[in-house]
Design a protein around this motif. Structure first.
Motif, PDB file in Angstrom:
ATOM      1  N   ASP A  88      24.353  35.421  13.206  1.00 49.72           N
ATOM      2  CA  ASP A  88      24.492  34.082  12.637  1.00 49.72           C
ATOM      3  C   ASP A  88      23.797  33.059  13.525  1.00 49.72           C
ATOM      4  N   SER A  89      23.217  32.021  12.906  1.00 51.04           N
ATOM      5  CA  SER A  89      22.554  30.971  13.686  1.00 51.04           C
ATOM      6  C   SER A  89      23.605  30.144  14.424  1.00 51.04           C
ATOM      7  N   THR A  90      23.160  29.497  15.494  1.00 49.96           N
ATOM      8  CA  THR A  90      24.040  28.604  16.261  1.00 49.96           C
ATOM      9  C   THR A  90      24.650  27.551  15.346  1.00 49.96           C
ATOM     10  N   GLU A  91      23.826  27.025  14.416  1.00 44.95           N
ATOM     11  CA  GLU A  91      24.308  25.980  13.504  1.00 44.95           C
ATOM     12  C   GLU A  91      25.383  26.524  12.571  1.00 44.95           C
ATOM     13  N   ALA A  92      25.180  27.733  12.059  1.00 46.21           N
ATOM     14  CA  ALA A  92      26.158  28.328  11.137  1.00 46.21           C
ATOM     15  C   ALA A  92      27.488  28.553  11.853  1.00 46.21           C
ATOM     16  N   ILE A  93      27.413  28.999  13.091  1.00 43.70           N
ATOM     17  CA  ILE A  93      28.658  29.251  13.846  1.00 43.70           C
ATOM     18  C   ILE A  93      29.364  27.921  14.128  1.00 43.70           C
ATOM     19  N   ASP A  94      28.591  26.919  14.532  1.00 45.24           N
ATOM     20  CA  ASP A  94      29.197  25.608  14.829  1.00 45.24           C
ATOM     21  C   ASP A  94      29.897  25.002  13.615  1.00 45.24           C
ATOM     22  N   ALA A  95      29.397  25.291  12.413  1.00 41.90           N
ATOM     23  CA  ALA A  95      29.935  24.665  11.204  1.00 41.90           C
ATOM     24  C   ALA A  95      31.128  25.421  10.621  1.00 41.90           C
ATOM     25  N   ASP A  96      31.389  26.620  11.126  1.00 43.15           N
ATOM     26  CA  ASP A  96      32.420  27.462  10.503  1.00 43.15           C
ATOM     27  C   ASP A  96      33.780  27.225  11.156  1.00 43.15           C
ATOM     28  N   PRO A  97      34.820  26.920  10.368  1.00 46.95           N
ATOM     29  CA  PRO A  97      36.139  26.667  10.975  1.00 46.95           C
ATOM     30  C   PRO A  97      36.756  27.895  11.648  1.00 46.95           C
ATOM     31  N   ALA A  98      36.327  29.102  11.245  1.00 47.26           N
ATOM     32  CA  ALA A  98      36.944  30.302  11.818  1.00 47.26           C
ATOM     33  C   ALA A  98      35.868  31.280  12.279  1.00 47.26           C
ATOM     34  N   LEU A  99      36.084  31.830  13.467  1.00 47.45           N
ATOM     35  CA  LEU A  99      35.100  32.732  14.078  1.00 47.45           C
ATOM     36  C   LEU A  99      35.705  34.110  14.330  1.00 47.45           C
ATOM     37  N   THR A 100      34.817  35.107  14.334  1.00 43.55           N
ATOM     38  CA  THR A 100      35.208  36.468  14.700  1.00 43.55           C
ATOM     39  C   THR A 100      34.313  36.890  15.858  1.00 43.55           C
ATOM     40  N   ILE A 101      34.931  37.435  16.915  1.00 40.20           N
ATOM     41  CA  ILE A 101      34.201  37.783  18.138  1.00 40.20           C
ATOM     42  C   ILE A 101      34.387  39.272  18.404  1.00 40.20           C
ATOM     43  N   ILE A 102      33.285  39.973  18.569  1.00 38.62           N
ATOM     44  CA  ILE A 102      33.362  41.416  18.828  1.00 38.62           C
ATOM     45  C   ILE A 102      32.563  41.731  20.083  1.00 38.62           C
ATOM     46  N   ALA A 103      33.161  42.509  20.992  1.00 34.80           N
ATOM     47  CA  ALA A 103      32.450  42.961  22.184  1.00 34.80           C
ATOM     48  C   ALA A 103      32.559  44.478  22.260  1.00 34.80           C
ATOM     49  N   SER A 104      31.411  45.139  22.311  1.00 35.05           N
ATOM     50  CA  SER A 104      31.415  46.603  22.414  1.00 35.05           C
ATOM     51  C   SER A 104      30.039  47.075  22.852  1.00 35.05           C
ATOM     52  N   ARG A 105      30.001  48.204  23.550  1.00 30.97           N
ATOM     53  CA  ARG A 105      28.707  48.815  23.874  1.00 30.97           C
ATOM     54  C   ARG A 105      28.356  49.904  22.869  1.00 30.97           C
ATOM     55  N   ASN A 106      29.218  50.107  21.910  1.00 28.50           N
ATOM     56  CA  ASN A 106      28.948  51.101  20.868  1.00 28.50           C
ATOM     57  C   ASN A 106      28.052  50.454  19.812  1.00 28.50           C
ATOM     58  N   ARG A 107      26.800  50.909  19.733  1.00 26.31           N
ATOM     59  CA  ARG A 107      25.838  50.239  18.836  1.00 26.31           C
ATOM     60  C   ARG A 107      26.171  50.441  17.367  1.00 26.31           C
TER      61      ARG A 107
END
Ligand SMILES: [Zn+2]
Length: 423
Positions: free
Chosen positions: A308-327
């Motif tokens: 997602d673009s920086t602008e799209a993330i900034d405009a969204d009231p809710a975010l999902t964050i995922i961290a993994s080394r599994n591609r």
């Protein structure tokens, strides 16, 4: 709790292992410890109805004293904050009946518990996105085995999505004993529950899990940096750098609010760069929920390969964050349509009221309140205003038969796969 779960439990204050204190009151049923006292280097904690209470806040000390005095019934009352004798007696009566439903137990806890909208949880927009993300990420990293934990998981609506993916059974951790108790009895039967404070170190050993998540709660955590560090520790994300490790874990923070876009029950959210800075050992991927929602509404695939673009993330009231080394996590995921194996029972979505039209039945969408419609009205994008079905389909549904039409209604979420005895 299963005695084997003691292997992954650690004191949140001294980090020591916990052991059942054999000289103090306890009740065991084979490998299951029902009530008792756990001891570490520094402290003692109670197990009440199979749930270890690994913090010292609220009623935990009073409850532990009740267990030590051989009165686990009073310990449960204390943990449910049932101070009034007649309220407590009423709750005990409802809770002791095998036939009681989730709704009846919640109602016995009073009008302020659970916020009132739990009946509609399984078709609300936040839930349907989170369920799809959880199944996709956990399903990928737990393919080769490993355990999952749902931190701040409340009454287990998403812990339920982990049943069948996590082996051993998933752990539900929450500050509120009553919610964990409800989850173990109704929403996610078979999960292990641990009552603990998300603002303290998590009471688990390094590497106890391969998948850790926190959904719809992270904006209420004050100690966010510690929390993310603890998530990384319990899945041992550093181990993923070593070659001998058989699989790579994942951390998921689902539906956390965005400092730059207002939403109801805002909490103390961060902006995207604030969230990124919480992760020291791995670069997380941040998604705006709108894109994930569109994928789910369109029936999939859920594209976690998107950026997602920086602008799209900034405009969204809710975010999902995922961290993994599994591609394999960051790819499109097929969404599983309802198969022949519903995990609970198929029921008509409570947002629909039926109206008889001869041998046909019209189902109308209506909302329990204006507030509900304000917050969750996004469900109009996938729930039809009206759907007309054959009355035989309703009979099939009541008999638990999955006909092609019942399966079609389930895909549209007019029919829901609900926990048994939900309402
Ligand atoms: Zn300790």
């Amino acid at each position: 709790m299963n005695a084997a779960t003691l292997d992954i439990l650690r004191c949140p204050y001294c980090g020591g292992r916990l052991e059942l204190v054999a000289t103090l009151f306890h009740r065991r049923d084979g490998d299951e410890i029902r009530d008792g006292i756990l001891g570490c280097h520094c402290c003692i904690f109670a197990i009440i109805e199979g749930i270890p209470v690994m913090h010292l806040g609220g009623a935990s000390t009073a409850a532990r004293e009740h267990v030590q005095s051989g009165r686990p019934d009073l310990a449960r009352r204390a943990m449910f904050n049932l101070d009034d004798e007649s309220d407590a007696a009423h709750f005990d009566a409802v809770a002791s009946s095998e036939a009681s439903t989730y709704r009846e137990v919640v109602e016995a806890l009073g009008p302020n518990f659970e916020g009132g909208y739990f009946l509609y949880r399984f078709s609300d927009p936040t839930y349907i996105v989170a369920d799809a993300v959880v199944r996709s990420v956990a399903g990928t990293v737990l393919k080769g085995g490993g355990r999952a934990i749902d931190i701040c998981g409340g009454s287990g609506h998403l812990t339920r999505s982990l049943l069948g993916l996590s082996a051993p059974a998933p752990v539900l951790a929450d500050l509120y004993f009553s919610k964990i108790w409800l989850a173990r009895r109704f929403t996610a039967p078979g999960c292990e529950g641990v009552c603990c404070d998300g603002n303290s170190p998590l009471p688990f050993a390094r590497g106890a899990f391969r998948y850790a998540m926190c959904t719809d709660a992270f904006m209420y955590i004050w100690t966010k940096r510690q929390f993310v560090g603890e998530m990384a520790r319990v899945i041992d994300i550093r181990r993923d750098d070593r070659r001998d490790h058989g699989g790579e874990g994942a951390m998921l923070i689902g539906h956390t609010h965005n400092e730059r876009a207002w939403s109801p029950s805002h909490g103390q959210p961060l902006a995207q760069e604030g969230y990124r800075d919480l992760f020291e050992e791995i670069e997380p991927c941040i998604f705006g929920e709108a894109g994930l929602f569109a994928d789910v509404v369109n029936g999939g695939p859920l594209d976690l390969g998107r950026r997602d673009s920086t602008e799209a993330i900034d405009a969204d009231p809710a975010l999902t964050i995922i961290a993994s080394r599994n591609r394999d996590v960051f790819k499109p995921h097929r969404l599983e349509p309802l198969s022949g194996a519903a995990r609970g029972e198929l029921r008509l979505n409570p947002l629909y009221s039926p109206e008889s039209r001869g041998d046909r039945i019209a189902l109308h969408l209506s909302f329990p309140s204006e507030d509900y419609e304000q917050e969750y009205g996004g469900c109009r994008q996938y729930l039809p205003d009206e759907v007309v079905i054959d009355s035989r389909s309703l009979t099939a549904l009541e008999e638990g038969r999955i006909t092609p039409e019942v399966a079609r209604l389930a895909r549209r979420r007019v029919v829901l796969d609900l926990p048994k005895r939900y309402y």
